[in-house]
Structure formats: C-alpha cells, structure tokens
Design a protein around this motif. Structure first.
Motif, PDB file in Angstrom:
ATOM      1  N   ARG A  11      -0.006 -25.190-100.849  1.00 58.86           N
ATOM      2  CA  ARG A  11       1.030 -24.345-101.458  1.00 58.86           C
ATOM      3  C   ARG A  11       2.249 -24.246-100.547  1.00 58.86           C
ATOM      4  O   ARG A  11       3.382 -24.297-101.008  1.00 58.86           O
ATOM      5  N   LYS A  12       2.025 -24.077 -99.239  1.00 55.06           N
ATOM      6  CA  LYS A  12       3.146 -23.996 -98.305  1.00 55.06           C
ATOM      7  C   LYS A  12       3.959 -25.280 -98.329  1.00 55.06           C
ATOM      8  O   LYS A  12       5.175 -25.249 -98.315  1.00 55.06           O
ATOM      9  N   GLN A  13       3.294 -26.416 -98.379  1.00 58.12           N
ATOM     10  CA  GLN A  13       4.003 -27.690 -98.401  1.00 58.12           C
ATOM     11  C   GLN A  13       4.818 -27.825 -99.680  1.00 58.12           C
ATOM     12  O   GLN A  13       5.933 -28.331 -99.651  1.00 58.12           O
ATOM     13  N   ILE A  14       4.285 -27.374-100.796  1.00 54.36           N
ATOM     14  CA  ILE A  14       5.030 -27.424-102.057  1.00 54.36           C
ATOM     15  C   ILE A  14       6.295 -26.573-101.955  1.00 54.36           C
ATOM     16  O   ILE A  14       7.372 -26.993-102.349  1.00 54.36           O
ATOM     17  N   ILE A  15       6.164 -25.375-101.409  1.00 59.91           N
ATOM     18  CA  ILE A  15       7.307 -24.479-101.286  1.00 59.91           C
ATOM     19  C   ILE A  15       8.376 -25.099-100.396  1.00 59.91           C
ATOM     20  O   ILE A  15       9.555 -25.115-100.744  1.00 59.91           O
ATOM     21  N   ILE A  16       7.990 -25.624 -99.256  1.00 58.43           N
ATOM     22  CA  ILE A  16       8.957 -26.223 -98.336  1.00 58.43           C
ATOM     23  C   ILE A  16       9.602 -27.456 -98.949  1.00 58.43           C
ATOM     24  O   ILE A  16      10.817 -27.621 -98.909  1.00 58.43           O
ATOM     25  N   GLY A  31       7.768 -32.786 -89.887  1.00 55.85           N
ATOM     26  CA  GLY A  31       6.600 -32.454 -89.081  1.00 55.85           C
ATOM     27  C   GLY A  31       6.730 -31.083 -88.436  1.00 55.85           C
ATOM     28  O   GLY A  31       5.762 -30.321 -88.363  1.00 55.85           O
ATOM     29  N   ILE A  32       7.914 -30.766 -87.968  1.00 54.08           N
ATOM     30  CA  ILE A  32       8.111 -29.478 -87.307  1.00 54.08           C
ATOM     31  C   ILE A  32       8.031 -28.345 -88.325  1.00 54.08           C
ATOM     32  O   ILE A  32       7.562 -27.250 -88.001  1.00 54.08           O
ATOM     33  N   LEU A  33       8.459 -28.580 -89.546  1.00 53.74           N
ATOM     34  CA  LEU A  33       8.295 -27.567 -90.599  1.00 53.74           C
ATOM     35  C   LEU A  33       6.815 -27.287 -90.836  1.00 53.74           C
ATOM     36  O   LEU A  33       6.411 -26.135 -90.978  1.00 53.74           O
ATOM     37  N   ARG A  34       6.007 -28.339 -90.868  1.00 54.40           N
ATOM     38  CA  ARG A  34       4.556 -28.152 -91.038  1.00 54.40           C
ATOM     39  C   ARG A  34       3.987 -27.368 -89.854  1.00 54.40           C
ATOM     40  O   ARG A  34       3.189 -26.451 -90.037  1.00 54.40           O
ATOM     41  N   TYR A  35       4.420 -27.736 -88.660  1.00 54.45           N
ATOM     42  CA  TYR A  35       3.930 -27.059 -87.455  1.00 54.45           C
ATOM     43  C   TYR A  35       4.283 -25.576 -87.474  1.00 54.45           C
ATOM     44  O   TYR A  35       3.429 -24.726 -87.231  1.00 54.45           O
ATOM     45  N   VAL A  36       5.536 -25.259 -87.778  1.00 58.74           N
ATOM     46  CA  VAL A  36       5.984 -23.863 -87.765  1.00 58.74           C
ATOM     47  C   VAL A  36       5.348 -23.065 -88.900  1.00 58.74           C
ATOM     48  O   VAL A  36       5.071 -21.878 -88.743  1.00 58.74           O
ATOM     49  N   SER A  37       5.053 -23.706 -90.018  1.00 58.13           N
ATOM     50  CA  SER A  37       4.390 -22.982 -91.107  1.00 58.13           C
ATOM     51  C   SER A  37       2.997 -22.533 -90.690  1.00 58.13           C
ATOM     52  O   SER A  37       2.476 -21.549 -91.205  1.00 58.13           O
ATOM     53  N   LYS A  38       2.396 -23.222 -89.714  1.00 58.37           N
ATOM     54  CA  LYS A  38       1.080 -22.844 -89.208  1.00 58.37           C
ATOM     55  C   LYS A  38       1.170 -21.922 -87.998  1.00 58.37           C
ATOM     56  O   LYS A  38       0.431 -20.953 -87.894  1.00 58.37           O
ATOM     57  N   SER A  39       2.076 -22.243 -87.071  1.00 58.33           N
ATOM     58  CA  SER A  39       2.135 -21.517 -85.795  1.00 58.33           C
ATOM     59  C   SER A  39       3.032 -20.287 -85.834  1.00 58.33           C
ATOM     60  O   SER A  39       2.866 -19.391 -85.017  1.00 58.33           O
ATOM     61  N   SER A  80      15.420 -19.308 -76.821  1.00 55.95           N
ATOM     62  CA  SER A  80      15.543 -19.376 -78.283  1.00 55.95           C
ATOM     63  C   SER A  80      14.233 -19.808 -78.907  1.00 55.95           C
ATOM     64  O   SER A  80      13.556 -20.722 -78.427  1.00 55.95           O
ATOM     65  N   ARG A  81      13.882 -19.114 -79.984  1.00 53.40           N
ATOM     66  CA  ARG A  81      12.718 -19.471 -80.792  1.00 53.40           C
ATOM     67  C   ARG A  81      13.209 -19.705 -82.208  1.00 53.40           C
ATOM     68  O   ARG A  81      14.123 -19.055 -82.674  1.00 53.40           O
ATOM     69  N   TYR A  82      12.550 -20.596 -82.894  1.00 55.60           N
ATOM     70  CA  TYR A  82      12.910 -20.925 -84.264  1.00 55.60           C
ATOM     71  C   TYR A  82      11.740 -20.582 -85.163  1.00 55.60           C
ATOM     72  O   TYR A  82      10.604 -20.949 -84.880  1.00 55.60           O
ATOM     73  N   GLU A  83      12.057 -19.859 -86.244  1.00 58.29           N
ATOM     74  CA  GLU A  83      11.035 -19.411 -87.199  1.00 58.29           C
ATOM     75  C   GLU A  83      11.500 -19.750 -88.604  1.00 58.29           C
ATOM     76  O   GLU A  83      12.689 -19.940 -88.846  1.00 58.29           O
ATOM     77  N   LEU A  84      10.564 -19.778 -89.529  1.00 57.00           N
ATOM     78  CA  LEU A  84      10.933 -19.967 -90.932  1.00 57.00           C
ATOM     79  C   LEU A  84      11.791 -18.786 -91.379  1.00 57.00           C
ATOM     80  O   LEU A  84      11.600 -17.660 -90.924  1.00 57.00           O
ATOM     81  N   THR A  85      12.706 -19.041 -92.293  1.00 58.46           N
ATOM     82  CA  THR A  85      13.538 -17.961 -92.816  1.00 58.46           C
ATOM     83  C   THR A  85      12.681 -16.955 -93.569  1.00 58.46           C
ATOM     84  O   THR A  85      11.585 -17.279 -94.035  1.00 58.46           O
ATOM     85  N   SER A  86      13.187 -15.752 -93.690  1.00 55.40           N
ATOM     86  CA  SER A  86      12.435 -14.708 -94.389  1.00 55.40           C
ATOM     87  C   SER A  86      12.191 -15.089 -95.844  1.00 55.40           C
ATOM     88  O   SER A  86      11.160 -14.749 -96.413  1.00 55.40           O
ATOM     89  N   THR A  87      13.111 -15.831 -96.448  1.00 58.16           N
ATOM     90  CA  THR A  87      12.928 -16.270 -97.836  1.00 58.16           C
ATOM     91  C   THR A  87      11.691 -17.150 -97.964  1.00 58.16           C
ATOM     92  O   THR A  87      10.875 -16.955 -98.864  1.00 58.16           O
ATOM     93  N   LEU A  88      11.534 -18.112 -97.054  1.00 57.70           N
ATOM     94  CA  LEU A  88      10.345 -18.973 -97.107  1.00 57.70           C
ATOM     95  C   LEU A  88       9.086 -18.173 -96.819  1.00 57.70           C
ATOM     96  O   LEU A  88       8.064 -18.361 -97.478  1.00 57.70           O
ATOM     97  N   LYS A  89       9.152 -17.257 -95.858  1.00 55.64           N
ATOM     98  CA  LYS A  89       7.987 -16.424 -95.551  1.00 55.64           C
ATOM     99  C   LYS A  89       7.603 -15.567 -96.751  1.00 55.64           C
ATOM    100  O   LYS A  89       6.426 -15.428 -97.064  1.00 55.64           O
ATOM    101  N   GLU A  90       8.593 -14.992 -97.438  1.00 59.06           N
ATOM    102  CA  GLU A  90       8.323 -14.165 -98.620  1.00 59.06           C
ATOM    103  C   GLU A  90       7.668 -14.987 -99.718  1.00 59.06           C
ATOM    104  O   GLU A  90       6.775 -14.512-100.406  1.00 59.06           O
TER     105      GLU A  90
END
Length: 98
Positions: A11-16, A31-39, A80-90
């Motif tokens: 589901r996360k991959q579909i959303i991204i 790849g980094i999007l997949r990594y950050v969606s987990k970590s 600096s740290r990079y995180e998914l946007t709040s929209t993707l997290k929501e």
C-alpha cells in the motif's frame, strides 16, 4: 482488510508511486523513498553509505525529493534529516485505519 505486513508495504508503494513526479525519479531516489517509508527518516550521510554516492550527489538527490514534495527537512547543515511529508504520512495512516 489488509492484515499483514506485506500488504502494508505494498500500500505504501502504491501511494508513493502515484505521486506527481515519481516517474521522473532515478533508482536511487526511488530506493530512498522505500527506505524512508520503513525507517521514518534519513540523513545525507546515511544516503551516501546506503547507495555509495558522493556527498554532493546525495545532497542533490534528497534536495530534488524535497523540491518535488516527497520529503520535508528538519534540522540544518550536517544535522539535517529528511522525512516523508505529512501528506504522505497521513495517507499511510488512512490506509492503515481501513
């Protein structure tokens, strides 16, 4: 409905992958999007280690992800740290509630 962990990852991959600009990203960025969606987050130093890139390339890649609305930045400089946007997290939370 989606009870197991494999379904949640799918589901996360579909959303991204449905986000604007996703098709423009290179394999490292995907790849980094997949990594950050987990970590939950990543630094450019972690990016360099995971993908074997230079500091300059890591910065370019994550800055492009920020520009396209995939990541937000917290901290500054070397911290600096990079995180998914709040929209993707929501969107993940909404899927997990279903």
């Amino acid at each position: 409905m989606f009870g197991n962990l494999k379904d949640a990852r799918f589901r996360k991959q579909i959303i991204i992958s449905a986000q604007p600009h996703y098709q423009e990203l290179n394999e490292r960025q995907r790849g980094i999007l997949r990594y950050v969606s987990k970590s939950g987050h990543i630094t450019t130093k972690e990016y360099q280690k995971l993908f074997g890139t230079s500091e300059r390339q890591a910065s370019r890649d994550v800055n492009e992800l920020v520009k396209h609305g995939f990541f937000i930045t917290s901290g500054s400089g070397r911290s600096s740290r990079y995180e998914l946007t709040s929209t993707l997290k929501e969107q993940y939370v909404k899927w997990d509630e279903d």
